[in-house]
Design a protein around this motif. Structure first.
Motif, PDB file in Angstrom:
ATOM      1  N   ILE A 345     -31.679  -6.347 -80.211  1.00 23.27           N
ATOM      2  CA  ILE A 345     -31.881  -6.942 -81.684  1.00 23.27           C
ATOM      3  C   ILE A 345     -32.353  -5.632 -82.575  1.00 23.27           C
ATOM      4  CG2 ILE A 345     -33.648  -8.109 -82.767  1.00 23.27           C
ATOM      5  CD1 ILE A 345     -33.977 -10.094 -80.366  1.00 23.27           C
ATOM      6  N   LEU A 346     -33.285  -4.777 -81.864  1.00 23.03           N
ATOM      7  CA  LEU A 346     -33.799  -3.758 -82.675  1.00 23.03           C
ATOM      8  C   LEU A 346     -32.425  -2.716 -83.191  1.00 23.03           C
ATOM      9  CD1 LEU A 346     -36.857  -2.982 -80.759  1.00 23.03           C
ATOM     10  CD2 LEU A 346     -36.809  -3.818 -82.944  1.00 23.03           C
ATOM     11  N   GLU A 347     -31.561  -2.500 -82.143  1.00 18.74           N
ATOM     12  CA  GLU A 347     -30.354  -1.765 -82.659  1.00 18.74           C
ATOM     13  C   GLU A 347     -29.479  -2.463 -83.585  1.00 18.74           C
ATOM     14  OE1 GLU A 347     -28.701  -0.650 -78.875  1.00 18.74           O
ATOM     15  OE2 GLU A 347     -30.288   0.359 -78.176  1.00 18.74           O
ATOM     16  N   SER A 348     -29.437  -3.939 -83.407  1.00 20.03           N
ATOM     17  CA  SER A 348     -28.480  -4.731 -84.541  1.00 20.03           C
ATOM     18  C   SER A 348     -29.294  -4.180 -85.937  1.00 20.03           C
ATOM     19  CB  SER A 348     -28.416  -5.724 -83.933  1.00 20.03           C
ATOM     20  OG  SER A 348     -27.836  -6.916 -85.248  1.00 20.03           O
ATOM     21  N   ASN A 405     -37.675   3.698 -78.045  1.00 22.05           N
ATOM     22  CA  ASN A 405     -36.524   3.720 -77.422  1.00 22.05           C
ATOM     23  C   ASN A 405     -35.287   3.272 -78.040  1.00 22.05           C
ATOM     24  OD1 ASN A 405     -37.737   4.893 -75.177  1.00 22.05           O
ATOM     25  ND2 ASN A 405     -38.063   3.099 -74.138  1.00 22.05           N
ATOM     26  N   HIS A 406     -35.435   2.559 -79.177  1.00 20.23           N
ATOM     27  CA  HIS A 406     -34.267   1.910 -79.852  1.00 20.23           C
ATOM     28  C   HIS A 406     -34.252   2.353 -81.383  1.00 20.23           C
ATOM     29  CE1 HIS A 406     -33.392  -0.322 -76.244  1.00 20.23           C
ATOM     30  NE2 HIS A 406     -34.620  -0.600 -76.306  1.00 20.23           N
ATOM     31  N   GLY A 407     -34.826   3.561 -81.687  1.00 18.05           N
ATOM     32  CA  GLY A 407     -34.690   4.170 -83.107  1.00 18.05           C
ATOM     33  C   GLY A 407     -35.615   3.942 -84.112  1.00 18.05           C
ATOM     34  N   TRP A 408     -36.795   3.285 -83.772  1.00 22.85           N
ATOM     35  CA  TRP A 408     -37.778   2.962 -84.702  1.00 22.85           C
ATOM     36  C   TRP A 408     -39.008   3.775 -84.378  1.00 22.85           C
ATOM     37  CZ3 TRP A 408     -36.242   0.146 -89.041  1.00 22.85           C
ATOM     38  CH2 TRP A 408     -35.066  -0.493 -88.656  1.00 22.85           C
ATOM     39  N   GLU A 409     -39.673   4.318 -85.597  1.00 25.66           N
ATOM     40  CA  GLU A 409     -40.987   4.826 -85.404  1.00 25.66           C
ATOM     41  C   GLU A 409     -42.113   4.026 -86.142  1.00 25.66           C
ATOM     42  OE1 GLU A 409     -40.729   8.773 -86.869  1.00 25.66           O
ATOM     43  OE2 GLU A 409     -39.482   9.669 -85.330  1.00 25.66           O
ATOM     44  N   ILE A 410     -43.112   3.944 -85.399  1.00 25.44           N
ATOM     45  CA  ILE A 410     -44.357   3.029 -86.025  1.00 25.44           C
ATOM     46  C   ILE A 410     -45.013   3.901 -86.963  1.00 25.44           C
ATOM     47  CG2 ILE A 410     -46.606   2.299 -85.496  1.00 25.44           C
ATOM     48  CD1 ILE A 410     -45.668   1.356 -82.705  1.00 25.44           C
ATOM     49  N   ASP A 411     -44.889   3.267 -87.995  1.00 23.23           N
ATOM     50  CA  ASP A 411     -45.738   3.955 -89.174  1.00 23.23           C
ATOM     51  C   ASP A 411     -47.450   3.516 -89.157  1.00 23.23           C
ATOM     52  OD1 ASP A 411     -43.344   4.991 -90.447  1.00 23.23           O
ATOM     53  OD2 ASP A 411     -43.020   3.221 -91.440  1.00 23.23           O
ATOM     54  N   SER A 412     -47.634   2.053 -89.024  1.00 22.38           N
ATOM     55  CA  SER A 412     -48.892   1.675 -89.001  1.00 22.38           C
ATOM     56  C   SER A 412     -49.153   0.482 -87.892  1.00 22.38           C
ATOM     57  CB  SER A 412     -49.407   1.248 -90.494  1.00 22.38           C
ATOM     58  OG  SER A 412     -48.709   0.233 -90.931  1.00 22.38           O
ATOM     59  N   VAL A 413     -50.230   0.309 -87.626  1.00 23.41           N
ATOM     60  CA  VAL A 413     -50.622  -0.780 -86.981  1.00 23.41           C
ATOM     61  C   VAL A 413     -51.868  -1.508 -87.077  1.00 23.41           C
ATOM     62  CG1 VAL A 413     -50.870  -1.758 -84.299  1.00 23.41           C
ATOM     63  CG2 VAL A 413     -49.345  -0.021 -84.877  1.00 23.41           C
ATOM     64  N   VAL A 414     -52.081  -2.709 -87.600  1.00 20.73           N
ATOM     65  CA  VAL A 414     -53.223  -3.409 -87.841  1.00 20.73           C
ATOM     66  C   VAL A 414     -53.366  -4.526 -86.839  1.00 20.73           C
ATOM     67  CG1 VAL A 414     -54.492  -4.773 -89.131  1.00 20.73           C
ATOM     68  CG2 VAL A 414     -53.005  -2.978 -90.218  1.00 20.73           C
ATOM     69  N   CYS A 428     -42.758  -0.234 -89.355  1.00 21.44           N
ATOM     70  CA  CYS A 428     -41.798   0.882 -88.669  1.00 21.44           C
ATOM     71  C   CYS A 428     -40.676   1.325 -89.708  1.00 21.44           C
ATOM     72  CB  CYS A 428     -41.057   0.294 -87.645  1.00 21.44           C
ATOM     73  SG  CYS A 428     -42.002  -0.699 -86.128  1.00 21.44           S
ATOM     74  N   SER A 429     -40.535   2.624 -89.583  1.00 21.43           N
ATOM     75  CA  SER A 429     -39.189   3.017 -90.037  1.00 21.43           C
ATOM     76  C   SER A 429     -38.193   3.779 -89.182  1.00 21.43           C
ATOM     77  CB  SER A 429     -39.819   4.464 -90.973  1.00 21.43           C
ATOM     78  OG  SER A 429     -40.756   3.765 -91.890  1.00 21.43           O
TER      79      SER A 429
END
Length: 432
Positions: A345-348, A405-414, A428-429
């Motif tokens: 899903i994340l790669e799609s 692992n699937h191409g995304w970096e976390i920008d923020s977490v609440v 994420c970006s």
């Protein structure tokens, strides 16, 4: 063959027939025959899961209760063991339409059955179920039991009358301004999902790598619902009810103003309830609700002038995701799936969104060791429900690993947002 006097205890399809005049609600389930039940829900093979031997441990290393704790501990154990009695009784009376028959009245079981108009109802069994459900007194009541003016004074069913408690009132259907929980009961306790729990031992220690729902029903959950509309209906109604009750919190729990002028796709967005509420407050957001074609076909028409587009597609197929969306919004989606499926899903989405594309994920962020309480309990209950399908709730560390692992970096977490029933918000970006 199913005993016709007990037919209402069997799982029912969601076919309906009208009640006789004078009834308080419009529809009750039409009971299926044994053959139609079998054709709707073919039985799964019975797999024997061996019992594990009790580990040998010296008595000195075992937990020994003080005498004054044994009684309360045993009472607690029986309460847990008997909880499924209540669940099955609740499923039966909801399928029979009892909450809608009662409405705001107090009725005897005979009066309830007369208004239902089904001559196959076993009055004695229905009475005994309502008697048990009225004993559920922790928190808002389901049913309230009282004395009627009928009966011969010998304790027969006609001396008892029943009305709805506050929790039971939520089991009525078609009440203006009040979301019904009847679909939640029908979805949770119908045979496909209920039988999945019997496969939990095999998944835990029986050597099976197949998710319990798949083992019980022969296909993964969403494929099963696509092929069985009688199960898809309460499932989708439950999802829509969940979205409807969470809409206000979703609108207020995130600063959507920063997305004005952008395209947002709600992945697995069902009938578009969340995006409709968001765009009503932030009309400059161009919104899409992406879901399976069968779901979109069931969706009611959106109001004239709505800024939401309903799109039939597949989140695993980037070619079906609306093009040039700036943000993909996923609420309670990734917890349904295994890590491998989540990766697809994340790669799609990574392939479908432009380079500046972002993810907005609303899902549980599981607590650390020793954290207990009403909200963490619900999170852990939902986590076990997701286990039936091969999914899971995730800790922050698990979220980080999955996304990176699937191409995304976390920008923020609440974490633990109150307006979102303590779900977390993860933005994420695309990774560099």
């Amino acid at each position: 063959m199913v005993n016709p006097r007990l037919a209402f205890l069997a799982p029912t399809t969601l076919s309906w027939r009208e009640l006789p005049k004078g009834a308080n609600h419009h529809f009750i389930p039409k009971m299926t025959t044994e053959s139609s039940i079998e054709s709707s829900h073919p039985p799964s093979p019975v797999r024997h899961v061996p019992s594990l031997p009790t580990p040998s441990r010296p008595s000195s290393q075992k937990a020994v209760l003080p005498a004054d704790q044994i009684g309360p501990a045993k009472e607690r154990m029986f309460s847990l063991l008997h909880s499924h009695f209540v669940a099955n009784c609740l499923y039966t009376v909801v399928n029979l339409g009892v909450p809608d028959v009662l409405g705001g009245e107090t009725l005897t079981v005979r009066q309830i059955v007369d208004r239902i108009g089904n001559t196959d109802v076993n009055e004695d069994l229905l009475f005994r179920q309502l008697r048990l459900l009225s004993e559920e007194t922790d928190g808002p009541r389901l049913f309230i039991e009282s004395s009627s003016s009928n009966g011969g004074g010998d304790g027969d069913a006609e001396e008892f009358a029943y009305s709805l408690g506050p929790a039971g009132a939520l089991l009525q259907t078609n009440v203006a301004g009040q979301a019904s929980m009847a679909c939640a009961v029908q979805h949770s306790f119908e045979r496909p999902l209920w039988s999945a729990w019997s496969e939990l031992p095999g998944a835990t220690y029986g050597g099976s790598a197949i998710p319990p729902f798949t083992a019980a029903n022969g296909s993964p959950v969403f494929e099963y619902y696509q092929a069985h509309p009688e199960s898809m209906v309460p499932f989708q109604e439950f999802m829509a009810t969940n979205s409807a009750t969470a809409v206000d919190g979703m609108v207020e729990g995130y600063d959507w103003s920063q997305l004005e002028g952008k395209r947002v796709v709600d992945v697995g967005g069902g009938y578009g309830e969340v995006m409709s509420a968001v765009t009503e407050k932030y009309p400059d957001i161009e919104a899409y609700s992406l879901d399976l074609p069968g779901v979109i076909d069931m969706a009611p028409a959106l109001p004239d002038g709505s800024n939401v587009n309903l799109v039939g597609g597949d989140m695993f197929d980037p070619s079906t995701i609306p093009p040039n969306c700036d943000v993909a919004f996923l609420r309670h989606i990734l917890h349904d799936w295994t890590p491998d499926a989540c990766g697809r899903i994340l790669e799609s989405l990574h392939g479908a969104l432009p380079d500046h594309g972002q993810l907005l994920i609303v899902d549980a962020v599981m607590p650390g060791p020793g954290v207990t309480g009403p909200f963490s309990k619900v999170q852990k209950q939902v986590d076990m429900l997701m286990a039936m399908f091969g999914g899971q709730e995730r800790t922050l560390g698990q979220w980080t690993e999955l996304l990176e692992n699937h191409g995304w970096e976390i920008d923020s977490v609440v974490e633990n947002t109150p307006s979102l029933n303590l779900d977390g918000i993860i933005t994420c970006s695309k990774g560099k």
